[in-house]
Enzyme design. Sequence first.
Site, mmCIF file in Angstrom:
data_model
loop_
_atom_site.group_PDB
_atom_site.id
_atom_site.type_symbol
_atom_site.label_atom_id
_atom_site.label_comp_id
_atom_site.label_asym_id
_atom_site.label_seq_id
_atom_site.Cartn_x
_atom_site.Cartn_y
_atom_site.Cartn_z
ATOM 1 N N TYR A 5 -31.547 -136.081 3.997
ATOM 2 C CA TYR A 5 -30.173 -135.565 4.089
ATOM 3 C C TYR A 5 -29.152 -136.664 4.394
ATOM 4 O O TYR A 5 -29.520 -137.802 4.623
ATOM 5 C CB TYR A 5 -30.059 -134.352 5.015
ATOM 6 N N GLU A 6 -27.897 -136.279 4.310
ATOM 7 C CA GLU A 6 -26.772 -137.239 4.407
ATOM 8 C C GLU A 6 -26.812 -138.276 3.293
ATOM 9 O O GLU A 6 -26.410 -139.420 3.480
ATOM 10 C CB GLU A 6 -26.785 -137.963 5.765
#
Length: 596
Positions: free
Chosen positions: A442-443
């Site tokens: 994620y990110e």
Amino acid sequence: MPQYTPPLRDMQFVMHEVLHAVDELRLLPAHAELDVDTVNAVLEEGGKFAAEVLAPLNQSGDAEGCTLDPASHEVKAPKGFKEAYKTYVEGGWPALSCDPAYGGQGLPHLVNQAFYEMMNSANQAWTMYPGLSHGAYEALHAHGSDEQKALYLPKLTSGQWTGTMCLTEPHCGTDLGLLRSKAEPQADGSYRITGTKIFISAGEHDLAENIVHLVLARLPEAPQGSKGISLFVVPKFIPNADGSLGARNGLYCGGLEHKMGIHGNATAQIVLEGASGWLVGEPNKGLAAMFVMMNAARLGVGMQSLGLTEVAYQNAVAYAKQRIQMRALSGPKNPEQPADTIIVHPDVRKMLLTARAYAEGARAFAMWTTLQLDKELASDDEDERRDCADLVALMTPIVKAFFTDNAWIATSHCLQVFGGHGYIREWGMEQFVRDARINMIYEGTNTIQSLDLLGRKVLGDNGKKLKKFAKLVTEFIEDEGTNEAMQEFVNPLADLGDKVTKLTTELGMKAFQNADEVGAAAVDYLRICGHLVFAYFWARMAKVALEKQAGGDPFYTAKLATARFYFAKLLPETAGLIRSCRAGLQPLMALDEALF
Ligand SMILES: Cc1cc2nc3c(=O)[nH]c(=O)nc-3n(C[C@H](O)[C@H](O)[C@H](O)COP(=O)(O)OP(=O)(O)OC[C@H]3O[C@@H](n4cnc5c(N)ncnc54)[C@H](O)[C@@H]3O)c2cc1C
């Protein structure tokens, strides 16, 4: 149950003995009154909160997970999470590095970041609830209108409300240009937001009375792709002007994901059915505004992985010192026992030292990067602000991807130290491995971080940012050039610095002919750069340890031994990575798609 001891001594070493951070921070008007004792006291208390309140909830939160009531769409976090959040809020912890204009304590981000490392070691899933709020706070602080700031920032600062970032949709994650959520302007200046967001961390829960969603959506007639995305603040309950809770907004949690790790954090599907939202920043500039939040979050993800590496290491060491199994090849080391403790075996030591070198290297790297962030935000010298901003921009993808890749390796090594027992739930090691895995995704996946580094941050500005870091390395090498004791650290650092310069030029030339060369080299390149930064900080730490070890404090002996391990056993990985980088695109593209 796994144990956790906040690494306060090492934090103090990095902050005060290597970086002299308080001296640097005191030069900034906002932190002129800061002192070492305050910083140490805050971290000591923060460490207690992490170890005594959060750590005991880590395994139970993982086992229980979050529950969604399908009728009310309300989500309950695991037992104890809500009470821990109350303690956190009552302790004033959410306000630590927030702006005093909105009720914050105005401490440097450096202190907050160190606190987050400890919370992540103790309980990553829980820590994501306040962690996302910080990102929402930063985005509103940077891009919100005065009215939005007045309404939302005091509540996010106090922790009364939490925040989320709502980017991902079922058909788009990496490529946000594809997103479809719509925002229709209303006569009163608000917007009606419709769409479905998935994978929203801390998207629905019972920890706080309100949740402030920051949502990306498209205005009517917006340009195609990423240039047509706007950012909206969409609260679960629409606040009245005085900050009290008003009507329930038109959004709800449509489902929770069942996932590999971070079970205690609600990964929610958020259905927006004509929800009221308010534009943050300018129309169609939403991605740029959201980047404030994403950059904060990317450093935050690095801290998640540092936290997991540290806690996994601590538990693996404790186990390796008491588990007896086999004799050392060179003869018994614990003759009074039927076998030796496994810490005598070279490969067990290699696994432990790898985790230790990754944790301590990451701590120095992260603290320095956050110090640059503090200077970027608070310096009154424009040149300094720009230089620090460039360094933070350069380091952010490395912190995110290098730390998270390392944590995956380190937590897995630490599980391995436990043998079969590491694979069994009760020891807690397999949870660290499972929790660590999402940090690489994620990110922005680690591949996307590497493209950001090589494509945008390095080649995109002709190496200008990289040169700013190279200057620091060169200065250090020159300063230590005649220091005999430092040659074992300085020479490999200088050698790698030269190789990175040459490699960057080569890749730039190749990319000029075929842009796909960037995609072929980027992941290896980021890892090489990660090692370059680690080598720099390990050399700096070794210098301090060399100077102080004569005093007899075993801390410095251990630091020096770990530095030597890093240079001897981990840094050489770069030789293979450079070869792989140079091999280029052709071996990746030679196989026809039909033959996969
Ligand atoms: C537990 C969890 C929590 C999350 N929390 C949030 C949240 O709070 N808010 C939010 O908005 N999102 C959140 N996400 C979503 C997350 O950010 C995305 O999953 C991630 O960005 C990847 O998007 P994707 O899953 O659609 O994969 P895709 O974009 O479909 O990518 C698939 C693969 O292709 C690769 N790829 C894609 N493009 C390229 C390229 N140009 N070059 C090379 N490789 C490429 C990717 O690296 C990846 O390996 C969360 C996800 C999970 C699982």
